[in-house]
Motif scaffolding. Structure first.
Motif, short mmCIF file in Angstrom:
data_model
loop_
_atom_site.label_atom_id
_atom_site.label_comp_id
_atom_site.label_asym_id
_atom_site.label_seq_id
_atom_site.Cartn_x
_atom_site.Cartn_y
_atom_site.Cartn_z
N ALA A 31 0.68 -1.48 0.18
CA ALA A 31 0.23 0.02 -0.30
C ALA A 31 0.55 1.50 -0.31
CB ALA A 31 -1.14 -0.13 1.37
N VAL A 32 1.75 1.09 0.94
CA VAL A 32 3.13 1.97 0.57
C VAL A 32 3.53 2.53 -0.45
CG1 VAL A 32 5.35 3.00 2.50
CG2 VAL A 32 3.24 1.90 3.27
N ASN A 33 4.17 1.09 -1.20
CA ASN A 33 4.12 1.52 -2.28
C ASN A 33 3.75 1.90 -3.46
OD1 ASN A 33 7.03 0.78 -1.64
ND2 ASN A 33 7.06 -1.22 -2.11
N GLN A 34 2.69 1.53 -3.45
CA GLN A 34 1.96 2.22 -4.42
C GLN A 34 1.11 3.60 -4.39
OE1 GLN A 34 -2.00 0.11 -3.68
NE2 GLN A 34 -0.81 -1.73 -5.51
N GLU A 35 1.30 4.24 -3.00
CA GLU A 35 1.07 5.25 -2.96
C GLU A 35 2.03 6.18 -3.41
OE1 GLU A 35 -1.55 6.96 -1.57
OE2 GLU A 35 -3.09 5.48 -2.11
N GLY A 37 4.13 5.87 -5.53
CA GLY A 37 3.67 5.72 -6.86
C GLY A 37 3.11 6.93 -7.74
N LYS A 38 1.52 6.84 -6.91
CA LYS A 38 0.64 7.65 -7.38
C LYS A 38 0.98 8.82 -7.15
CE LYS A 38 -3.17 5.34 -6.52
NZ LYS A 38 -4.48 4.71 -5.48
N LEU A 39 2.03 9.36 -5.97
CA LEU A 39 2.95 10.61 -5.85
C LEU A 39 3.13 11.29 -7.34
CD1 LEU A 39 2.75 12.76 -3.73
CD2 LEU A 39 4.50 11.75 -2.10
N SER A 42 1.86 11.39 -9.95
CA SER A 42 1.30 13.45 -9.91
C SER A 42 2.34 14.09 -10.06
CB SER A 42 0.11 13.65 -8.67
OG SER A 42 1.13 13.14 -7.35
N GLN A 43 3.20 14.75 -9.14
CA GLN A 43 4.07 15.48 -9.37
C GLN A 43 4.95 15.34 -10.45
OE1 GLN A 43 7.43 13.51 -6.46
NE2 GLN A 43 6.05 14.59 -5.37
N LEU A 44 4.77 14.46 -11.79
CA LEU A 44 5.22 14.26 -12.64
C LEU A 44 3.95 14.93 -14.00
CD1 LEU A 44 7.17 10.97 -13.34
CD2 LEU A 44 7.99 12.65 -13.13
N GLN A 45 3.10 14.61 -13.59
CA GLN A 45 2.20 15.74 -14.64
C GLN A 45 2.17 16.62 -14.30
OE1 GLN A 45 -1.43 13.03 -13.16
NE2 GLN A 45 -1.04 11.16 -14.57
N GLN A 46 2.60 17.58 -13.46
CA GLN A 46 2.08 18.48 -12.75
C GLN A 46 3.23 19.25 -13.18
OE1 GLN A 46 -0.04 20.38 -10.79
NE2 GLN A 46 1.13 22.64 -11.58
N LEU A 47 4.38 19.13 -13.14
CA LEU A 47 5.46 19.36 -13.87
C LEU A 47 5.37 19.32 -15.81
CD1 LEU A 47 8.56 17.10 -12.26
CD2 LEU A 47 8.03 20.01 -12.17
N MET A 48 4.85 18.22 -16.15
CA MET A 48 4.38 18.96 -17.32
C MET A 48 3.51 19.67 -17.60
SD MET A 48 5.27 17.30 -20.46
CE MET A 48 5.64 16.16 -19.92
N VAL A 82 14.44 10.63 -14.28
CA VAL A 82 15.33 9.75 -13.38
C VAL A 82 15.54 9.34 -12.59
CG1 VAL A 82 17.98 9.19 -14.30
CG2 VAL A 82 16.70 10.29 -15.62
N GLN A 83 15.19 10.60 -11.24
CA GLN A 83 14.94 10.02 -10.18
C GLN A 83 14.34 9.20 -9.09
OE1 GLN A 83 15.97 13.26 -7.59
NE2 GLN A 83 17.89 14.34 -7.92
N ASN A 84 13.05 8.87 -10.08
CA ASN A 84 11.78 7.58 -10.00
C ASN A 84 11.77 6.63 -9.94
OD1 ASN A 84 10.95 9.79 -7.68
ND2 ASN A 84 10.01 10.67 -9.67
N GLY A 85 13.04 6.11 -10.52
CA GLY A 85 13.26 4.87 -11.09
C GLY A 85 13.33 4.76 -13.13
N LEU A 86 12.77 6.05 -13.30
CA LEU A 86 12.92 5.61 -14.70
C LEU A 86 13.93 5.54 -15.56
CD1 LEU A 86 9.92 8.72 -15.15
CD2 LEU A 86 9.42 5.88 -15.30
N THR A 87 14.05 4.38 -16.54
CA THR A 87 15.30 4.17 -17.32
C THR A 87 15.41 5.11 -18.40
OG1 THR A 87 14.17 2.72 -17.81
CG2 THR A 87 15.02 1.96 -16.79
#
Length: 146
Positions: A31-35, A37-39, A42-48, A82-87
């Motif tokens: 549950a913590v990992n899912q939250e 991921g959602k956070l 949402s941060q990336l969407q706000q940056l976009m 990149v910091q959030n694990g995207l390759t």
């Protein structure tokens, strides 16, 4: 014999309780990992969204301050992604000479930022052409995010 049976009966319920706790810890961690991921999403969407707004501002006003801010925002988006694990995706291409080329998505974004700067310097370029380059950058960033 009676004493041994009493000892066994008290030990077995304790084992059952510890096994039940491990199962709840796993679901809590999920549950913590899912939250998280959602956070992050949402941060990336706000940056976009902020990048899109800044890109439109560049097309309207054509100022170098806005361009510098846009470049900083692109860099922030890439760092966050990149910091959030995207390759980073890499592809290999063969040139006309038969040489192998390795292209990275970040390099393409950088090339488009250079093109945007040149278009902004060239006052004969229309706002539509500038928006086209901004759209390409946004598409590459979305590709990086996905």
């Amino acid at each position: 014999m009676k004493i041994n049976q009493d000892v066994k009966s008290t030990i077995e319920p304790n084992k059952i309780q510890t096994q039940g706790r491990k199962g709840s810890q796993v679901s809590f961690q999920q549950a913590v990992n899912q939250e998280k991921g959602k956070l992050r999403e949402s941060q990336l969407q706000q940056l976009m969204k902020n990048l899109t707004d800044q890109g439109e501002k560049i097309a309207r006003f054509r100022s170098f301050e806005d361009l510098a801010k846009y470049k900083r925002m692109v860099r922030q988006f890439i760092d966050e992604a990149v910091q959030n694990g995207l390759t980073l995706e890499q592809s290999r291409n063969w040139s006309m000479n038969g040489n192998q080329q390795k292209l990275t998505l970040i390099k393409q974004i950088d090339d488009n930022l250079i093109q945007l700067t040149e278009d902004l310097l060239n006052e004969q370029k229309s706002s539509i052409e500038i928006l086209d380059v901004i759209g390409e950058i946004k598409g590459l960033l979305l590709n990086l995010q996905a």
